[in-house]
Structure formats: C-alpha cells, structure tokens
Design an enzyme around this catalytic site. Sequence first.
Site, mmCIF file in Angstrom:
data_model
loop_
_atom_site.group_PDB
_atom_site.id
_atom_site.type_symbol
_atom_site.label_atom_id
_atom_site.label_comp_id
_atom_site.label_asym_id
_atom_site.label_seq_id
_atom_site.Cartn_x
_atom_site.Cartn_y
_atom_site.Cartn_z
ATOM 1 N N ARG A 25 -15.557 -14.490 -48.587
ATOM 2 C CA ARG A 25 -14.586 -13.408 -48.365
ATOM 3 C C ARG A 25 -15.157 -12.035 -48.676
ATOM 4 O O ARG A 25 -14.420 -11.144 -49.127
ATOM 5 C CB ARG A 25 -13.313 -13.619 -49.221
ATOM 6 C CG ARG A 25 -12.472 -14.815 -48.826
ATOM 7 C CD ARG A 25 -11.458 -14.457 -47.753
ATOM 8 N NE ARG A 25 -10.766 -15.653 -47.297
ATOM 9 C CZ ARG A 25 -9.541 -16.012 -47.658
ATOM 10 N NH1 ARG A 25 -8.858 -15.256 -48.479
ATOM 11 N NH2 ARG A 25 -9.012 -17.119 -47.179
ATOM 12 N N ARG A 38 -8.535 -2.775 -41.049
ATOM 13 C CA ARG A 38 -7.427 -3.694 -40.813
ATOM 14 C C ARG A 38 -6.184 -2.918 -40.385
ATOM 15 O O ARG A 38 -5.464 -3.339 -39.476
ATOM 16 C CB ARG A 38 -7.153 -4.487 -42.088
ATOM 17 C CG ARG A 38 -6.092 -5.561 -41.976
ATOM 18 C CD ARG A 38 -6.009 -6.236 -43.338
ATOM 19 N NE ARG A 38 -5.041 -7.297 -43.407
ATOM 20 C CZ ARG A 38 -3.763 -7.141 -43.650
ATOM 21 N NH1 ARG A 38 -3.267 -5.926 -43.788
ATOM 22 N NH2 ARG A 38 -2.963 -8.182 -43.743
ATOM 23 N N ASP A 75 -10.949 -16.755 -39.061
ATOM 24 C CA ASP A 75 -10.196 -17.573 -40.012
ATOM 25 C C ASP A 75 -10.227 -19.030 -39.566
ATOM 26 O O ASP A 75 -10.301 -19.308 -38.360
ATOM 27 C CB ASP A 75 -8.746 -17.098 -40.126
ATOM 28 C CG ASP A 75 -8.082 -17.671 -41.368
ATOM 29 O OD1 ASP A 75 -8.280 -17.093 -42.454
ATOM 30 O OD2 ASP A 75 -7.406 -18.710 -41.261
ATOM 31 N N TYR A 152 -2.820 -27.627 -43.197
ATOM 32 C CA TYR A 152 -2.023 -26.478 -42.726
ATOM 33 C C TYR A 152 -1.254 -26.830 -41.451
ATOM 34 O O TYR A 152 -0.103 -26.449 -41.275
ATOM 35 C CB TYR A 152 -2.922 -25.260 -42.475
ATOM 36 C CG TYR A 152 -3.451 -24.660 -43.757
ATOM 37 C CD1 TYR A 152 -2.724 -23.696 -44.459
ATOM 38 C CD2 TYR A 152 -4.671 -25.062 -44.293
ATOM 39 C CE1 TYR A 152 -3.210 -23.149 -45.644
ATOM 40 C CE2 TYR A 152 -5.153 -24.526 -45.479
ATOM 41 C CZ TYR A 152 -4.416 -23.574 -46.148
ATOM 42 O OH TYR A 152 -4.883 -23.050 -47.318
HETATM 43 O O1 CP3 Z 1 -15.596 -15.490 -46.070
HETATM 44 C C1 CP3 Z 1 -15.330 -14.602 -45.218
HETATM 45 O O2 CP3 Z 1 -15.232 -13.408 -45.527
HETATM 46 C C2 CP3 Z 1 -15.197 -15.004 -43.765
HETATM 47 C C3 CP3 Z 1 -13.895 -14.950 -43.195
HETATM 48 C C4 CP3 Z 1 -12.878 -15.951 -43.713
HETATM 49 C C5 CP3 Z 1 -11.506 -15.637 -43.919
HETATM 50 N N1 CP3 Z 1 -10.869 -16.791 -44.242
HETATM 51 C C6 CP3 Z 1 -10.908 -14.306 -43.768
HETATM 52 C C7 CP3 Z 1 -9.549 -14.083 -44.293
HETATM 53 C C8 CP3 Z 1 -13.052 -17.299 -44.003
HETATM 54 C C9 CP3 Z 1 -14.321 -18.135 -44.021
HETATM 55 C C10 CP3 Z 1 -11.763 -17.812 -44.312
HETATM 56 C C11 CP3 Z 1 -11.542 -19.222 -44.625
HETATM 57 C C12 CP3 Z 1 -10.190 -19.692 -44.915
HETATM 58 N N2 CP3 Z 1 -9.006 -19.255 -44.388
HETATM 59 C C13 CP3 Z 1 -9.915 -20.792 -45.750
HETATM 60 C C14 CP3 Z 1 -10.942 -21.657 -46.436
HETATM 61 C C15 CP3 Z 1 -11.591 -20.992 -47.590
HETATM 62 C C16 CP3 Z 1 -10.706 -20.760 -48.749
HETATM 63 O O3 CP3 Z 1 -10.493 -19.581 -49.071
HETATM 64 O O4 CP3 Z 1 -10.252 -21.740 -49.362
HETATM 65 C C17 CP3 Z 1 -8.521 -20.972 -45.759
HETATM 66 C C18 CP3 Z 1 -7.774 -22.018 -46.536
HETATM 67 C C19 CP3 Z 1 -7.965 -19.991 -44.879
HETATM 68 C C20 CP3 Z 1 -6.535 -19.819 -44.515
HETATM 69 C C21 CP3 Z 1 -6.042 -18.496 -44.905
HETATM 70 N N3 CP3 Z 1 -6.429 -17.304 -44.333
HETATM 71 C C22 CP3 Z 1 -5.100 -18.219 -45.915
HETATM 72 C C23 CP3 Z 1 -4.451 -19.256 -46.812
HETATM 73 C C24 CP3 Z 1 -4.927 -16.826 -45.928
HETATM 74 C C25 CP3 Z 1 -3.919 -16.031 -46.709
HETATM 75 C C26 CP3 Z 1 -4.292 -15.902 -48.119
HETATM 76 C C27 CP3 Z 1 -4.378 -14.478 -48.509
HETATM 77 O O5 CP3 Z 1 -5.313 -14.167 -49.262
HETATM 78 O O6 CP3 Z 1 -3.499 -13.679 -48.102
HETATM 79 C C28 CP3 Z 1 -5.801 -16.274 -44.968
HETATM 80 C C29 CP3 Z 1 -5.974 -14.839 -44.659
HETATM 81 C C30 CP3 Z 1 -7.363 -14.297 -44.689
HETATM 82 N N4 CP3 Z 1 -8.460 -14.900 -44.145
HETATM 83 C C31 CP3 Z 1 -7.751 -13.032 -45.235
HETATM 84 C C32 CP3 Z 1 -9.121 -12.890 -44.968
HETATM 85 C C33 CP3 Z 1 -9.994 -11.702 -45.282
HETATM 86 C C34 CP3 Z 1 -6.820 -12.016 -45.856
HETATM 87 C C35 CP3 Z 1 -6.157 -11.360 -44.678
HETATM 88 C C36 CP3 Z 1 -5.657 -9.974 -44.867
HETATM 89 O O7 CP3 Z 1 -6.417 -9.026 -44.596
HETATM 90 O O8 CP3 Z 1 -4.479 -9.857 -45.196
#
Ligand code: CP3
Length: 344
Positions: A25, A38, A75, A152
């Site tokens: 992330r 964003r 994602d 999910y």
């Molecule tokens: O690592 C990286 O920077 C690459 C991009 C990436 C994102 N999500 C961007 C993201 C990767 C590899 C993921 C993986 C991901 N997404 C996982 C597996 C890894 C982990 O963290 O366990 C999972 C379970 C998801 C599903 C997901 N996406 C959730 C549950 C959420 C919401 C949680 C939150 O923090 O709000 C996301 C959103 C998400 N994916 C964000 C980012 C940068 C936050 C989005 C925002 O800008 O609001």
Amino acid sequence: MAQQKTILRALAGETLPTPPIWMMRQAGRYLPEYKATRAQAGDFLSLCYNPELAAEVTLQPIRRYGFDAAILFADILLLPQALGAELWFVTGEGPRLTPITTADELAELKIVDDIHETLRPVYETVQILSRELPAETTLIGFAGAPWTVATYMIAGRGTPDQGPAHALKAENRPVFEGIIHRLTEATIEYLSMQIQAGAEVVKLFDSWAGSLQRDDFTEFSIHPMQRITHAINDRHPGIPVIVFPRGADHRYAGVHRATGANCVALDDGIDAAWAAEHVQIDGCVQGNLASSHMVTGGQALVDETKRICDAFRKGPHIFNLGHGITPDANPDHVQLMIDTVRGS
Ligand code: CP3
C-alpha cells in the site's frame, strides 16, 4: 540487464548486503499527493480505472522515497467485478459486492475470456508504468488469491472472521468449489495479461489464509496458489511469483515448496528469527515490520527494523511491512525505515 535490479536478484535467490525494499500500500492515503490525485479522479474505483492517474499514484512513492519496486495501483476486487459482480466502496466502511452464494448466481458470472473487457485499463496502467519507471525499479503486478477474493464475493463485503465463506464451504461445497475454481482460472489469465503488459513479478495476496483450518488451508489457500504459480511458470518462464498467505503462522514453513513460489511474504505475527530458520531456508522471504511502526516511529522503529534485517541477513530477503501501511502513518517514519534498512 534485468538481473541488475536488486528485487529480481533477491527473487532469484541472491543474498544481498542490503535488502531491497518496497512497502505494501505504498501508494495510499498517508501521502498527501495520493489524496490529491484521488480527489482529482473522484473516487477510488475511478482512480483504479484511469490508467494515467493510476500510473501517477504508483509513481508517487517511487519519486518520494526511491523504493526498489513499484506495485501496480489497482485492487484485488476488480477481478470479481470483471466476472460480473457489482462492486462499490462505502466511505469509512469498505467494499461492497453483490453476493454470489447460489449455483444460479455462479452460472451467471461471465466466462474467463470476457474479463479483459473490464480490466483493459489496468493493463494500460502497467504499460505506462513499464515505460516510465526508473531503470532500477521493478514493476510488480498482483491479484488476490482465490480464497481471499471468494470471502468478499460470498459475503458481499469484508468480514471479521470470513463467516459467510466458511458457511458456504460447509453447506454448499459444489458452489464454493465452483467459485474458487472460476477465480483460479480467471486469476491466471489476469496475471498473464499483466505480465504481457510489462509486469516483471507477480504477487498473490491471500490476506485471509489464516482463517482456513487444517486440510482447508492446503486445499483452498495452498493449492489454488500452486496452480496459479505453475501456470505462470509454464507460460512466462523467468517471471517470479510472490505468495502472501497472511496469518499462516507455523504453516509458513514449506510454503515455497508447496506452492512453487520464488518468494514467501511474511506477516508481522511471525518472528523473523524463526522464519529465517524455517522459511528462508527454502528461498527468498519478504517482510515483516509491523505497520504500526509507521504510525509511532522513534527508536522502536529503528530497533525492530535492524532486528529484522539481522535475522534475514544470511539469505535472500526483500524488506517490507507485515501488512499494508495505514492511512494514519507518518511519511517521515517511512523515510526513517528506509534510511535504517539502507544503513545511512
Ligand atoms: O499495495 C499497493 O499499494 C497496491 C494496490 C493495492 C490496493 N489494495 C489499493 C487500495 C493492493 C495490492 C490492494 C490489495 C487488497 N485490496 C487486499 C489484500 C491486501 C490486504 O490489504 O490485506 C484487500 C483485502 C483489498 C480489498 C480492499 N480494498 C479493502 C478491504 C479496501 C478498503 C479498506 C480501506 O483501507 O479503506 C480497499 C481499498 C483500497 N485498496 C485502498 C487502496 C489504496 C484505499 C482506497 C482509498 O483511497 O480510499
């Protein structure tokens, strides 16, 4: 040429004097420049599907910190969306999807050949990145592992204990296995397209592997990741695979051999000294500083970073966090971690 890249050298099994470093992330809400882009995109999913802006946020942490790898900005839930599930994000709560729990709903999902229509912008992002990244930076593509994505898809949201997915596994095994199978096949095609677009490494995120007990862990975390790894090896020889069975605990031992992956990513529940002995003996490891140090900083961050580097110094290691950096992290603490790893 490619072998000059430190991440690729570590993934090939080389022990380096200083471990290469990137951060899960690393493009995220702790960075003001991410929040600005964003806002420009409108929302998170619009950012994921806008190749120019998704490439821009991928590059931001590379410019700011000079990480050794960039991870594609996307994602893991884009894949179920490409298979036909509706996906949206509720601010402050997280993802929502139309749940898939019946044979009819499974039958209505798109066939694997049709996922690329939705995912084309992601491949374009990879193409832009492979042109624009500095020559020394490795480009990592990724997907969710089938079990984690299934949790999910089945619940229609994130769940603390993956209860709905465990229930479907117990109550309607054919549908559960059908979902895992469809995701496995789709993930192979998705990662294969990312590699054709320029990804040099791929990573599978099995964030909820830890909730699978006994034989279920082997059958639904390890086996799908093994199938995907073997298919990638067959189609794209030389492209390394990283697997992340988060929460695997002592079952981390043997994951390289069981999956065929080049590298196993460790969460911060695992003691580095134990992992050096039981996991790193089989190949490269990645990890595993607790992401809370990016919030708190200070001497504890420095001490813990050094302890992890020391524990893994006799074998191939890529420094990383044990899970994604959180939005409340301090960007200066990230710099302190990098300086500590690089010894300056
Ligand atoms: O690592 C990286 O920077 C690459 C991009 C990436 C994102 N999500 C961007 C993201 C990767 C590899 C993921 C993986 C991901 N997404 C996982 C597996 C890894 C982990 O963290 O366990 C999972 C379970 C998801 C599903 C997901 N996406 C959730 C549950 C959420 C919401 C949680 C939150 O923090 O709000 C996301 C959103 C998400 N994916 C964000 C980012 C940068 C936050 C989005 C925002 O800008 O609001």
